[in-house]
Design a protein around this motif. Sequence first.
Motif, PDB file in Angstrom:
ATOM      1  N   PRO A 176      61.070  49.150  37.840  1.00 53.80           N
ATOM      2  CA  PRO A 176      60.491  47.807  37.897  1.00 53.80           C
ATOM      3  C   PRO A 176      60.132  47.287  36.510  1.00 53.80           C
ATOM      4  N   GLN A 177      60.164  45.964  36.392  1.00 53.27           N
ATOM      5  CA  GLN A 177      59.656  45.317  35.180  1.00 53.27           C
ATOM      6  C   GLN A 177      58.263  44.822  35.501  1.00 53.27           C
ATOM      7  N   PHE A 178      57.314  45.175  34.645  1.00 51.25           N
ATOM      8  CA  PHE A 178      55.921  44.811  34.873  1.00 51.25           C
ATOM      9  C   PHE A 178      55.679  43.357  34.465  1.00 51.25           C
ATOM     10  N   ALA A 179      54.843  42.696  35.238  1.00 51.57           N
ATOM     11  CA  ALA A 179      54.419  41.347  34.868  1.00 51.57           C
ATOM     12  C   ALA A 179      53.600  41.422  33.578  1.00 51.57           C
ATOM     13  N   ASN A 180      53.675  40.375  32.797  1.00 45.77           N
ATOM     14  CA  ASN A 180      52.852  40.302  31.584  1.00 45.77           C
ATOM     15  C   ASN A 180      51.378  40.316  31.958  1.00 45.77           C
ATOM     16  N   TRP A 181      50.583  40.914  31.085  1.00 44.13           N
ATOM     17  CA  TRP A 181      49.134  40.882  31.245  1.00 44.13           C
ATOM     18  C   TRP A 181      48.532  40.576  29.893  1.00 44.13           C
ATOM     19  N   ASP A 182      47.846  39.463  29.812  1.00 45.48           N
ATOM     20  CA  ASP A 182      47.170  39.083  28.580  1.00 45.48           C
ATOM     21  C   ASP A 182      45.714  39.502  28.710  1.00 45.48           C
ATOM     22  N   GLN A 183      45.385  40.621  28.082  1.00 43.17           N
ATOM     23  CA  GLN A 183      44.039  41.172  28.207  1.00 43.17           C
ATOM     24  C   GLN A 183      42.980  40.229  27.643  1.00 43.17           C
ATOM     25  N   ASP A 184      43.317  39.503  26.613  1.00 45.53           N
ATOM     26  CA  ASP A 184      42.344  38.600  26.002  1.00 45.53           C
ATOM     27  C   ASP A 184      42.092  37.385  26.895  1.00 45.53           C
ATOM     28  N   GLU A 185      43.154  36.862  27.481  1.00 47.77           N
ATOM     29  CA  GLU A 185      43.018  35.751  28.416  1.00 47.77           C
ATOM     30  C   GLU A 185      42.206  36.185  29.637  1.00 47.77           C
ATOM     31  N   THR A 186      42.460  37.402  30.113  1.00 44.82           N
ATOM     32  CA  THR A 186      41.711  37.926  31.253  1.00 44.82           C
ATOM     33  C   THR A 186      40.226  38.031  30.933  1.00 44.82           C
ATOM     34  N   ALA A 187      39.907  38.499  29.732  1.00 42.02           N
ATOM     35  CA  ALA A 187      38.497  38.644  29.332  1.00 42.02           C
ATOM     36  C   ALA A 187      37.776  37.306  29.358  1.00 42.02           C
ATOM     37  N   VAL A 188      38.439  36.261  28.872  1.00 43.50           N
ATOM     38  CA  VAL A 188      37.824  34.937  28.836  1.00 43.50           C
ATOM     39  C   VAL A 188      37.748  34.357  30.249  1.00 43.50           C
ATOM     40  N   ALA A 189      38.867  34.387  30.971  1.00 46.29           N
ATOM     41  CA  ALA A 189      38.913  33.799  32.313  1.00 46.29           C
ATOM     42  C   ALA A 189      37.969  34.501  33.284  1.00 46.29           C
ATOM     43  N   SER A 190      37.826  35.809  33.139  1.00 43.21           N
ATOM     44  CA  SER A 190      36.947  36.575  34.032  1.00 43.21           C
ATOM     45  C   SER A 190      35.507  36.604  33.552  1.00 43.21           C
ATOM     46  N   ARG A 191      35.258  36.017  32.398  1.00 39.77           N
ATOM     47  CA  ARG A 191      33.901  35.923  31.848  1.00 39.77           C
ATOM     48  C   ARG A 191      33.238  37.296  31.785  1.00 39.77           C
ATOM     49  N   TYR A 192      33.933  38.201  31.115  1.00 39.50           N
ATOM     50  CA  TYR A 192      33.462  39.576  31.014  1.00 39.50           C
ATOM     51  C   TYR A 192      31.991  39.664  30.614  1.00 39.50           C
ATOM     52  N   GLY A 193      31.593  38.893  29.643  1.00 40.64           N
ATOM     53  CA  GLY A 193      30.230  38.989  29.122  1.00 40.64           C
ATOM     54  C   GLY A 193      29.157  38.503  30.068  1.00 40.64           C
TER      55      GLY A 193
END
Length: 181
Positions: free
Chosen positions: A97-114
């Motif tokens: 399989p080819q994995f979907a892209n994952w932008d860890q930095d975008e995820t951090a902002v969108a998920s409001r990690y802090g």
Amino acid sequence: MRQTGAMPIEPDTKDWTWVLERPCPECGFEPASVDVTALPELFHANTRGWYGALDSPDATVRPSPDTWSNLEYACHVRDVHVLFAERVRLMLEQDDPQFANWDQDETAVASRYGEQDPAQVSVELVEAAADVAALYAGVSGDQWDRPGRRSNGSLFTVASLGVYHLHDVAHHLHDIGGTPE
């Protein structure tokens, strides 16, 4: 909940796949020393190293504006476990399989990690690590050689993905000054 440095972290654009071939000079991870059949226990040991990281009243405070807080690192590690579980499942169920892209930095902002609750993140990190550890525990024989690839063409086997995954979480535990237990 107190948090400093709400600015996004500068994106990490490095290709970390080199860590499969040589030790990491930053965290000391040695890929050649990893027995992939020990991955489940290695992930559990890493997870135990995170236990105290979210208990501190300063867990949400960035040590500097451009460095994640313990909470943000823990959110990332939780999400890394979830992502790698998805990828291992794909590799075991599909041919190359080819994995979907994952932008860890975008995820951090969108998920409001802090802004997440440290106690909840602690539970979620343990659960995600246990889930992926169970997947690795179920791998045997030729399954370790099943391939999968990132969209940039980086080819992995289940075994090399497990080592790459382990480095990611070990490196971040090192980033917060923790050690596997």
